[in-house]
Design an enzyme around this catalytic site. Structure first.
Site, PDB file in Angstrom:
ATOM      1  N   CYS A  91       1.623   2.275 -10.483  1.00  0.00           N
ATOM      2  CA  CYS A  91       3.201   1.374  -9.590  1.00  0.00           C
ATOM      3  C   CYS A  91       2.167   1.021  -8.119  1.00  0.00           C
ATOM      4  O   CYS A  91       0.877   0.268  -7.588  1.00  0.00           O
ATOM      5  CB  CYS A  91       3.680   3.156  -8.696  1.00  0.00           C
ATOM      6  SG  CYS A  91       2.626   3.533  -7.845  1.00  0.00           S
ATOM      7  N   HIS A 133      -0.887   9.396  -5.969  1.00  0.00           N
ATOM      8  CA  HIS A 133      -1.138   9.201  -7.242  1.00  0.00           C
ATOM      9  C   HIS A 133      -2.636   9.391  -7.987  1.00  0.00           C
ATOM     10  O   HIS A 133      -3.770   9.862  -7.719  1.00  0.00           O
ATOM     11  CB  HIS A 133      -0.361   8.262  -6.990  1.00  0.00           C
ATOM     12  CG  HIS A 133       1.427   7.761  -6.930  1.00  0.00           C
ATOM     13  ND1 HIS A 133       1.572   7.113  -7.037  1.00  0.00           N
ATOM     14  CD2 HIS A 133       1.995   8.987  -6.213  1.00  0.00           C
ATOM     15  CE1 HIS A 133       2.728   6.834  -7.123  1.00  0.00           C
ATOM     16  NE2 HIS A 133       2.994   7.999  -5.658  1.00  0.00           N
ATOM     17  N   CYS A 172      -0.551   2.568  -6.391  1.00  0.00           N
ATOM     18  CA  CYS A 172      -2.345   2.404  -6.152  1.00  0.00           C
ATOM     19  C   CYS A 172      -2.761   1.646  -6.709  1.00  0.00           C
ATOM     20  O   CYS A 172      -3.404   1.348  -6.951  1.00  0.00           O
ATOM     21  CB  CYS A 172      -1.393   2.974  -8.435  1.00  0.00           C
ATOM     22  SG  CYS A 172      -0.529   4.724  -8.162  1.00  0.00           S
ATOM     23  N   GLU A 185      -3.929   8.200  -9.700  1.00  0.00           N
ATOM     24  CA  GLU A 185      -4.854   6.634  -9.548  1.00  0.00           C
ATOM     25  C   GLU A 185      -6.179   6.345  -7.866  1.00  0.00           C
ATOM     26  O   GLU A 185      -7.237   5.981  -7.621  1.00  0.00           O
ATOM     27  CB  GLU A 185      -4.560   5.168  -9.423  1.00  0.00           C
ATOM     28  CG  GLU A 185      -4.050   5.474 -11.282  1.00  0.00           C
ATOM     29  CD  GLU A 185      -2.361   5.676 -11.235  1.00  0.00           C
ATOM     30  OE1 GLU A 185      -2.036   5.040 -12.096  1.00  0.00           O
ATOM     31  OE2 GLU A 185      -1.968   6.577 -10.512  1.00  0.00           O
TER      32      GLU A 185
END
Length: 171
Positions: A99, A69, A102, A71
Site C-alpha cells: 500500500c 503492516h 508500505c 512490510e
C-alpha cells in the site's frame, strides 16, 4: 544469496526467478500463518545483499498499531538487525502489493527493489480495498483528509536547530 546476486528489477532474469519465487512463497506462508494466529493476511521478507532475511507479518490488530503492516514490520526488523536505517541494496518481498504506507516506508529505508505476489485487486476482493488511498495520493480526491499549511513565524526553527547541531546523523 551473495551480495552480487541481489535481484535488480531492471535486470531481473531467469537466474533470479528462483530467488523471487522462494521469498514470495515465504511471504505468502507468513501471511497464511498470521491469519491462523488471528492476524491480517499479509507477510513480508526483506533480504539484504548478504542474503540475511528479516520477516514481518501484519500486526495492526494485535498491536493496535495502524502502521504495523507486514512490510513495515520487516523493514523495522531489518533496520534493527543491521544496525542501520539505510537498507540500500535490500529487496522487499511481499505477499501482496504494498500500500502507499508500505511503499513510502520502503522508499525512506532506501530499499532497492520490491516484488509482490497478490495485487491490490486481490486484496480488495478480500475486503482490503485501499483504492481511496491511491486516489488521495494521486491528488484526484482530497476529501478523505484535508491537509492544511499554516505558516508560522517559527516554522523553520526545527530545521535551524538541525543545521546547527554538530552531532546530527544525515539521512
Amino acid at each position: 544469496m551473495s551480495q552480487d546476486s541481489v535481484p535488480d528489477p531492471a535486470t531481473a532474469d531467469a537466474a533470479h526467478t528462483g530467488d523471487h519465487t522462494r521469498y514470495l512463497e515465504r511471504a505468502i506462508d507468513l501471511a497464511v500463518a498470521n491469519v491462523v494466529d488471528g492476524g491480517g493476511p499479509f507477510g513480508a521478507v526483506v533480504v539484504m545483499r548478504d542474503g540475511t532475511a528479516y520477516e514481518g507479518m501484519n500486526r495492526v490488530t494485535r498491536d493496535n498499531d495502524p502502521t504495523a503492516h507486514a512490510e513495515v514490520v520487516a523493514i523495522r526488523r531489518a533496520a534493527v538487525g543491521t544496525g542501520d536505517f539505510d537498507l540500500h541494496g535490500a529487496v522487499l518481498y511481499s505477499s501482496c502489493e504494498p500500500c502507499p504506507l508500505c511503499l513510502a516506508a520502503a522508499l525512506w529505508a532506501r530499499v532497492s527493489a520490491v516484488y509482490f505476489a497478490a495485487d491490490r485487486d486481490d486484496a480488495a476482493a478480500a475486503g482490503f480495498d485501499d483504492a481511496v488511498f491511491y486516489e488521495y495520493f494521486a491528488g484526484t480526491d482530497r476529501s478523505l483528509m484535508p491537509v492544511a499549511h499554516t505558516r508560522l513565524g517559527r516554522r523553520a526553527a526545527p530545521f535551524d536547530a538541525w543545521k546547527a547541531f554538530e552531532g546530527r546523523v544525515e539521512y
